[in-house]
Design a protein around this motif. Sequence first.
Motif, PDB file in Angstrom:
ATOM      1  N   PHE A   1     -40.906  20.870   1.158  1.00  0.00           N
ATOM      2  CA  PHE A   1     -39.830  21.482   2.021  1.00  0.00           C
ATOM      3  C   PHE A   1     -40.882  23.295   2.506  1.00  0.00           C
ATOM      4  O   PHE A   1     -40.437  23.159   1.331  1.00  0.00           O
ATOM      5  CB  PHE A   1     -38.421  21.688   1.306  1.00  0.00           C
ATOM      6  CG  PHE A   1     -37.293  21.848   3.026  1.00  0.00           C
ATOM      7  CD1 PHE A   1     -37.736  21.464   4.084  1.00  0.00           C
ATOM      8  CD2 PHE A   1     -37.427  23.330   3.019  1.00  0.00           C
ATOM      9  CE1 PHE A   1     -36.720  22.117   4.950  1.00  0.00           C
ATOM     10  CE2 PHE A   1     -36.427  23.883   3.570  1.00  0.00           C
ATOM     11  CZ  PHE A   1     -36.718  23.223   4.198  1.00  0.00           C
TER      12      PHE A   1
ATOM     13  N   TYR B   1     -35.383  13.837   0.121  1.00  0.00           N
ATOM     14  CA  TYR B   1     -34.361  15.208   0.221  1.00  0.00           C
ATOM     15  C   TYR B   1     -34.307  14.912   1.876  1.00  0.00           C
ATOM     16  O   TYR B   1     -34.344  14.757   2.545  1.00  0.00           O
ATOM     17  CB  TYR B   1     -35.519  16.718   0.397  1.00  0.00           C
ATOM     18  CG  TYR B   1     -36.784  17.191   1.118  1.00  0.00           C
ATOM     19  CD1 TYR B   1     -36.291  17.761   2.731  1.00  0.00           C
ATOM     20  CD2 TYR B   1     -38.017  16.451   0.305  1.00  0.00           C
ATOM     21  CE1 TYR B   1     -37.372  17.555   3.424  1.00  0.00           C
ATOM     22  CE2 TYR B   1     -38.750  16.838   1.407  1.00  0.00           C
ATOM     23  CZ  TYR B   1     -37.983  16.983   2.657  1.00  0.00           C
ATOM     24  OH  TYR B   1     -39.832  17.964   3.801  1.00  0.00           O
ATOM     25  N   ASN B   2     -32.922  16.218   1.843  1.00  0.00           N
ATOM     26  CA  ASN B   2     -31.793  15.950   3.220  1.00  0.00           C
ATOM     27  C   ASN B   2     -31.567  17.480   3.251  1.00  0.00           C
ATOM     28  O   ASN B   2     -30.607  17.568   2.213  1.00  0.00           O
ATOM     29  CB  ASN B   2     -30.976  15.232   3.231  1.00  0.00           C
ATOM     30  CG  ASN B   2     -30.355  14.704   4.898  1.00  0.00           C
ATOM     31  OD1 ASN B   2     -29.540  15.743   4.947  1.00  0.00           O
ATOM     32  ND2 ASN B   2     -30.082  13.887   5.113  1.00  0.00           N
TER      33      ASN B   2
ATOM     34  N   VAL C   1     -43.908  19.446  12.186  1.00  0.00           N
ATOM     35  CA  VAL C   1     -42.772  20.094  10.822  1.00  0.00           C
ATOM     36  C   VAL C   1     -43.529  21.836  11.119  1.00  0.00           C
ATOM     37  O   VAL C   1     -42.255  22.368  10.316  1.00  0.00           O
ATOM     38  CB  VAL C   1     -44.237  19.045   9.452  1.00  0.00           C
ATOM     39  CG1 VAL C   1     -43.914  19.682   8.556  1.00  0.00           C
ATOM     40  CG2 VAL C   1     -43.901  17.600  10.033  1.00  0.00           C
TER      41      VAL C   1
ATOM     42  N   CYS D   1     -40.303  22.290  13.430  1.00  0.00           N
ATOM     43  CA  CYS D   1     -38.858  22.117  12.483  1.00  0.00           C
ATOM     44  C   CYS D   1     -38.842  22.462  11.398  1.00  0.00           C
ATOM     45  O   CYS D   1     -37.504  22.512  10.939  1.00  0.00           O
ATOM     46  CB  CYS D   1     -38.048  20.706  13.071  1.00  0.00           C
ATOM     47  SG  CYS D   1     -38.681  20.626  15.308  1.00  0.00           S
TER      48      CYS D   1
ATOM     49  N   GLY E   1     -40.018  21.205   7.319  1.00  0.00           N
ATOM     50  CA  GLY E   1     -40.929  19.393   6.526  1.00  0.00           C
ATOM     51  C   GLY E   1     -41.525  20.059   5.513  1.00  0.00           C
ATOM     52  O   GLY E   1     -41.511  21.030   4.836  1.00  0.00           O
TER      53      GLY E   1
ATOM     54  N   THR F   1     -31.322  19.410  10.723  1.00  0.00           N
ATOM     55  CA  THR F   1     -31.429  18.230   9.862  1.00  0.00           C
ATOM     56  C   THR F   1     -32.638  18.104   9.392  1.00  0.00           C
ATOM     57  O   THR F   1     -32.701  16.872  10.583  1.00  0.00           O
ATOM     58  CB  THR F   1     -30.174  17.227   9.464  1.00  0.00           C
ATOM     59  OG1 THR F   1     -28.874  18.290   9.919  1.00  0.00           O
ATOM     60  CG2 THR F   1     -30.210  16.538   8.718  1.00  0.00           C
ATOM     61  N   ILE F   2     -33.149  17.771   8.453  1.00  0.00           N
ATOM     62  CA  ILE F   2     -34.471  17.060   7.898  1.00  0.00           C
ATOM     63  C   ILE F   2     -34.319  16.644   7.241  1.00  0.00           C
ATOM     64  O   ILE F   2     -33.942  16.531   5.486  1.00  0.00           O
ATOM     65  CB  ILE F   2     -36.256  18.745   7.504  1.00  0.00           C
ATOM     66  CG1 ILE F   2     -35.471  19.833   8.973  1.00  0.00           C
ATOM     67  CG2 ILE F   2     -36.804  17.569   7.036  1.00  0.00           C
ATOM     68  CD1 ILE F   2     -36.211  21.053   8.349  1.00  0.00           C
ATOM     69  N   SER F   3     -34.503  14.798   7.488  1.00  0.00           N
ATOM     70  CA  SER F   3     -34.503  14.220   6.342  1.00  0.00           C
ATOM     71  C   SER F   3     -35.413  13.262   5.981  1.00  0.00           C
ATOM     72  O   SER F   3     -36.329  12.800   6.949  1.00  0.00           O
ATOM     73  CB  SER F   3     -33.526  12.883   7.156  1.00  0.00           C
ATOM     74  OG  SER F   3     -32.298  14.114   7.314  1.00  0.00           O
ATOM     75  N   ARG F   4     -36.234  13.811   4.766  1.00  0.00           N
ATOM     76  CA  ARG F   4     -37.110  13.168   4.150  1.00  0.00           C
ATOM     77  C   ARG F   4     -37.139  11.778   2.733  1.00  0.00           C
ATOM     78  O   ARG F   4     -35.727  11.749   2.606  1.00  0.00           O
ATOM     79  CB  ARG F   4     -38.194  13.842   4.161  1.00  0.00           C
ATOM     80  CG  ARG F   4     -38.312  14.805   5.046  1.00  0.00           C
ATOM     81  CD  ARG F   4     -39.637  14.264   6.008  1.00  0.00           C
ATOM     82  NE  ARG F   4     -39.912  14.729   6.831  1.00  0.00           N
ATOM     83  CZ  ARG F   4     -39.513  15.339   7.966  1.00  0.00           C
ATOM     84  NH1 ARG F   4     -38.061  14.366   8.502  1.00  0.00           N
ATOM     85  NH2 ARG F   4     -39.978  16.309   8.770  1.00  0.00           N
TER      86      ARG F   4
END
Length: 514
Positions: free
Chosen positions: A291, A336-337, A282, A285, A287, A330-333
Amino acid sequence: MLVQLFSAAVDGLKATVIQVEINTSQGAKFVMVGLPDNAVKESHERIKAALSNAGYRVPTSQTVVNMAPANIQKEGSGYDLPLALGMMACNDMVAKDKLKRYLFLGELGLDGTLRPICGALPIAIKARQEKFEGMILPMENAREAAVVDTLKVYGAHHLKEVVDFLNDKGEPLQQTIVDTRKEFFDQQEVFDYDFSEVKGQENVKRALEVAAAGGHNIIMIGSPGCGKSMMAKRLPSILPPLTLRESLETTQIHSVSGTLPSGTSLISQRPFRSPHHTISDVGLCGGGAHFHPGEISMAHNGVLFLDELPEFNRNVLETLRQPLEDRFITISRAKYNISLPCSIMLVAAMNPCPCGYYNDPHHQCECTPTQIKRYMAKISGPFLDRIDIQCEIQPIPFTDLSKAKPGEPSAVIRQRVIAARKIQEERFKNHKGIHCNAQMSERMLQQYAPLDEASFQALRLAMERLDLSARAYSRILKVARTIADLEGSEQVLLPYIAEAISYRNLDRGDWAER
């Protein structure tokens, strides 16, 4: 009474205008709706203390606050100022005629002072797009937001200054004006480190020059104290200067992360980020529950330096593979994206073995070939394939070091790098998003790096003997194309291919047995 005014929320690098609606009526209840987080909900207590200590009457009527659009999470303390002004306007302490013309941001201290917020630059860009007349925010963020032209930016130190501005009383707020081009270009030539301080290691400095000229990733491998970190820190001094577009992109990321120095308008030098090897995926990258950009995005348009590469968690390193190829992440949680740019030069450094002295002519290595292979196996083959240049470093004996002359200054090397980059800019002017040789696709390699028969046969032989992957083949061609650009050659000739092949030493199967 109903009052409407505007603030903004930041999602990644994208800002959204938030309409703050405040309605007062008889009663004593305070209600806030529109997905506020705890920091926003706590603003009521900060606002009451700030109003009281600033000498204003604290509203006691029933207040309902709506923050629209209601489907966007409102985070942070930057809504204190618009909420305070809205509550005061509902109680006839602030004139309402200017409220809808400006966008308001700022955290309030208990004495009414305005404290800086994150994301002022992307919010200012959004304010201009939405055709606001201007924005009012803490003084520490004013220069950052004033980079956006045609938008009036007013910085304030205290709530009272904003109230007097809206009521046309006292000293008016002064518009912050930044001469972007003058400040940007004046600060580009100042560096803390210079290659003239590096004695010897001409082959490594050549490899770093090639890497800088083509935007290539590079790994340096050598025993402790041979100068790996020293030379890596000097790499930004030979990189081409940031363009204004690159500077805006980089500044936005640092603005969102809250790491932009107070009073800074634009980042004028390429970032150099050097995270510790204990960093998490994290942290690298990006996140988190709320965020935050990671180190790979913070190094956008600059250098990400990973020292002691094998000591990094392998899972953390593997997360870099896709961003190194695609130059965005691209950080997908669940909540959020977000996609962020991360066009970086990866510079890594490592010892050749656990004890650090394999291939060192002055120290005895205590590691077995099996231990060396196990140590190297901490870095996966696919990860190494994404590093264009692999450079071995030998330590310089003290007698040679004391007699060595100062090295070539960074300014001289930088001019050669800039000349090579100009060739590449002209080459890729019709290719959107491609700025240097390291970004070329396979089709572009066929077009811009054709080989004559001698070069092709040399490359074929190297591929067979070193058992190189298809990705390594592409890396060799890209590096050879850059070497040709440094030499001012249209053709990728045999000497350039040979030099590019020499930068793939770690691909040799017998590397740990030499």
